[in-house]
Design a protein around this motif. Sequence first.
Motif, PDB file in Angstrom:
ATOM      1  N   LEU A  52       0.863  -1.198   0.297  1.00  0.00           N
ATOM      2  CA  LEU A  52       0.031   0.030  -0.100  1.00  0.00           C
ATOM      3  C   LEU A  52       1.018   1.309   0.093  1.00  0.00           C
ATOM      4  O   LEU A  52       1.827   1.482   1.012  1.00  0.00           O
ATOM      5  CB  LEU A  52      -0.789  -0.009   1.096  1.00  0.00           C
ATOM      6  CG  LEU A  52      -1.636   1.269   1.689  1.00  0.00           C
ATOM      7  CD1 LEU A  52      -2.735   1.667   0.148  1.00  0.00           C
ATOM      8  CD2 LEU A  52      -2.457   1.312   2.741  1.00  0.00           C
ATOM      9  N   GLU A  53       0.582   2.132  -0.963  1.00  0.00           N
ATOM     10  CA  GLU A  53       1.418   3.453  -0.920  1.00  0.00           C
ATOM     11  C   GLU A  53       0.634   4.583  -0.993  1.00  0.00           C
ATOM     12  O   GLU A  53      -0.333   4.606  -1.671  1.00  0.00           O
ATOM     13  CB  GLU A  53       2.172   3.520  -2.315  1.00  0.00           C
ATOM     14  CG  GLU A  53       3.127   4.777  -2.446  1.00  0.00           C
ATOM     15  CD  GLU A  53       3.857   4.762  -3.746  1.00  0.00           C
ATOM     16  OE1 GLU A  53       4.814   5.842  -3.716  1.00  0.00           O
ATOM     17  OE2 GLU A  53       3.762   4.059  -4.561  1.00  0.00           O
ATOM     18  N   VAL A  54       0.813   5.413  -0.078  1.00  0.00           N
ATOM     19  CA  VAL A  54      -0.254   6.692  -0.304  1.00  0.00           C
ATOM     20  C   VAL A  54       0.679   7.945  -0.630  1.00  0.00           C
ATOM     21  O   VAL A  54       1.763   8.199  -0.415  1.00  0.00           O
ATOM     22  CB  VAL A  54      -0.485   7.011   1.208  1.00  0.00           C
ATOM     23  CG1 VAL A  54      -1.384   8.200   1.396  1.00  0.00           C
ATOM     24  CG2 VAL A  54      -1.192   5.914   1.760  1.00  0.00           C
ATOM     25  N   LEU A  97       0.117  -2.749 -10.796  1.00  0.00           N
ATOM     26  CA  LEU A  97      -0.171  -1.427 -10.161  1.00  0.00           C
ATOM     27  C   LEU A  97      -1.520  -1.022 -10.469  1.00  0.00           C
ATOM     28  O   LEU A  97      -2.262  -1.007 -11.399  1.00  0.00           O
ATOM     29  CB  LEU A  97       0.705  -0.407 -10.752  1.00  0.00           C
ATOM     30  CG  LEU A  97       0.282   1.034 -10.485  1.00  0.00           C
ATOM     31  CD1 LEU A  97       0.697   1.218  -8.978  1.00  0.00           C
ATOM     32  CD2 LEU A  97       1.121   2.003 -10.980  1.00  0.00           C
ATOM     33  N   HIS A  98      -2.130  -0.995  -9.201  1.00  0.00           N
ATOM     34  CA  HIS A  98      -3.547  -0.338  -9.022  1.00  0.00           C
ATOM     35  C   HIS A  98      -3.792   0.957  -8.521  1.00  0.00           C
ATOM     36  O   HIS A  98      -3.114   0.889  -7.295  1.00  0.00           O
ATOM     37  CB  HIS A  98      -4.610  -1.504  -8.319  1.00  0.00           C
ATOM     38  CG  HIS A  98      -5.990  -1.056  -8.329  1.00  0.00           C
ATOM     39  ND1 HIS A  98      -6.761  -0.656  -9.578  1.00  0.00           N
ATOM     40  CD2 HIS A  98      -6.941  -0.988  -7.495  1.00  0.00           C
ATOM     41  CE1 HIS A  98      -7.799  -0.652  -8.910  1.00  0.00           C
ATOM     42  NE2 HIS A  98      -8.181  -0.853  -7.660  1.00  0.00           N
ATOM     43  N   LEU A 110      -8.633  -2.062   2.302  1.00  0.00           N
ATOM     44  CA  LEU A 110      -8.422  -3.563   2.480  1.00  0.00           C
ATOM     45  C   LEU A 110      -9.177  -4.500   1.278  1.00  0.00           C
ATOM     46  O   LEU A 110      -8.754  -5.501   0.976  1.00  0.00           O
ATOM     47  CB  LEU A 110      -8.984  -4.066   3.631  1.00  0.00           C
ATOM     48  CG  LEU A 110      -7.901  -3.766   5.031  1.00  0.00           C
ATOM     49  CD1 LEU A 110      -8.407  -4.195   6.448  1.00  0.00           C
ATOM     50  CD2 LEU A 110      -6.539  -4.527   4.811  1.00  0.00           C
ATOM     51  N   ALA A 111     -10.250  -3.886   0.873  1.00  0.00           N
ATOM     52  CA  ALA A 111     -11.014  -4.406  -0.267  1.00  0.00           C
ATOM     53  C   ALA A 111     -10.160  -4.719  -1.313  1.00  0.00           C
ATOM     54  O   ALA A 111     -10.633  -5.507  -2.328  1.00  0.00           O
ATOM     55  CB  ALA A 111     -12.264  -3.786  -0.570  1.00  0.00           C
ATOM     56  N   HIS A 112      -9.108  -3.896  -1.719  1.00  0.00           N
ATOM     57  CA  HIS A 112      -8.182  -3.941  -2.772  1.00  0.00           C
ATOM     58  C   HIS A 112      -6.890  -4.610  -2.610  1.00  0.00           C
ATOM     59  O   HIS A 112      -5.892  -4.717  -3.460  1.00  0.00           O
ATOM     60  CB  HIS A 112      -7.939  -2.576  -3.444  1.00  0.00           C
ATOM     61  CG  HIS A 112      -9.088  -1.724  -3.488  1.00  0.00           C
ATOM     62  ND1 HIS A 112     -10.032  -1.766  -4.467  1.00  0.00           N
ATOM     63  CD2 HIS A 112      -9.674  -0.845  -2.777  1.00  0.00           C
ATOM     64  CE1 HIS A 112     -11.031  -1.058  -4.387  1.00  0.00           C
ATOM     65  NE2 HIS A 112     -10.896  -0.387  -3.185  1.00  0.00           N
ATOM     66  N   GLY A 115      -3.129 -10.219   1.635  1.00  0.00           N
ATOM     67  CA  GLY A 115      -2.076 -10.307   2.544  1.00  0.00           C
ATOM     68  C   GLY A 115      -0.746 -11.510   1.854  1.00  0.00           C
ATOM     69  O   GLY A 115      -1.441 -12.051   1.036  1.00  0.00           O
ATOM     70  N   PRO A 116       0.260 -11.223   2.446  1.00  0.00           N
ATOM     71  CA  PRO A 116       0.709 -10.220   3.358  1.00  0.00           C
ATOM     72  C   PRO A 116       0.812  -8.916   2.473  1.00  0.00           C
ATOM     73  O   PRO A 116       0.922  -8.651   1.517  1.00  0.00           O
ATOM     74  CB  PRO A 116       2.180 -10.571   3.762  1.00  0.00           C
ATOM     75  CG  PRO A 116       2.522 -11.666   2.601  1.00  0.00           C
ATOM     76  CD  PRO A 116       1.317 -12.089   2.012  1.00  0.00           C
ATOM     77  N   ILE A 117       0.875  -7.871   3.693  1.00  0.00           N
ATOM     78  CA  ILE A 117       0.785  -6.364   3.247  1.00  0.00           C
ATOM     79  C   ILE A 117       1.619  -5.459   3.906  1.00  0.00           C
ATOM     80  O   ILE A 117       1.791  -5.505   5.164  1.00  0.00           O
ATOM     81  CB  ILE A 117      -0.877  -5.779   3.713  1.00  0.00           C
ATOM     82  CG1 ILE A 117      -2.021  -6.575   2.664  1.00  0.00           C
ATOM     83  CG2 ILE A 117      -0.890  -4.433   2.952  1.00  0.00           C
ATOM     84  CD1 ILE A 117      -3.036  -6.501   3.383  1.00  0.00           C
TER      85      ILE A 117
END
Length: 283
Positions: A52-54, A97-98, A110-112, A115-117
């Motif tokens: 996960l990248e913000v 990449l999404h 989380l819906a996208h 794991g592992p995350i």
Amino acid sequence: MAAIDGLPPLREVIATHELAAKKSLGQNFLLDLNLTARIARVPGDLSGADVLEVGPGPGGLTRGLLAEGARRVLAIEKDARCLPALAEIGAAYPGRLHVLEGDALEIDPLAHLTGPIHVVANLPYNVGTELLIRWLTPAAWPPYWSSLTLMFQREVAERIVAQPGDKHYGRLAVLAQWKCEVRIALTLPPEAFSPPPKVRSAVVHLRPRPEPLYPADPDILSRVVAAGFNQRRKMLRASLKGIAPNIEALLEEAGIAPTDRAERIDIARFAALARLVAAQRAG
């Protein structure tokens, strides 16, 4: 390092898509692909993990994560101007990449994710601390993430890893270290960014403990610590007087001198005090 993947250098990407960083979004784009690759390696092997990248911006860190083998990257980006640049990266890494357009404070990732995350992000300065606290305070522990690798202003990073007696020691250090092993993985100079910020930055790596370091009710511990540090110049018998009617007796039972200040108290004694407060409320 002009490129790690056949894509153009980041300065060229920013110029092509007219991506001047916006101060209102807390943006400082990391341009050095050597550094993005180093950050991507901090969590360890990503080949079997989602990331996960913000706030990917033009995608420098995104490219580092994908080039280092991340199974899949979910990037949440609020700035629609960055989407075409991210789409070019997605085309270079088909299916890996999404991108979600929106505010990371309002999106449930989380819906996208599968794991592992791992969470790896050059966080926008204006929401970084809030996001960290959310990741540290889920409804259940251990959390959904296996590690957090996050870039902050150096001063914020020092607040996360600070020890009792340090001027940076406060609520953030207690909360982070109670639940995680923490370290500063690397420090970055202002010139690594566009535009260069006025402060140095640092990457903090947090790995969740299987359970918190000491037993305590999370809500009560949070209230005790917040009250202590909100008036950090006051003695604890004064700053915590609203926590319990006999706070001095509870402080002494927890091994804390009522005349002490919060910055001198380690996590073990804060947790002990939280347990005593909880027991009194339950009794």
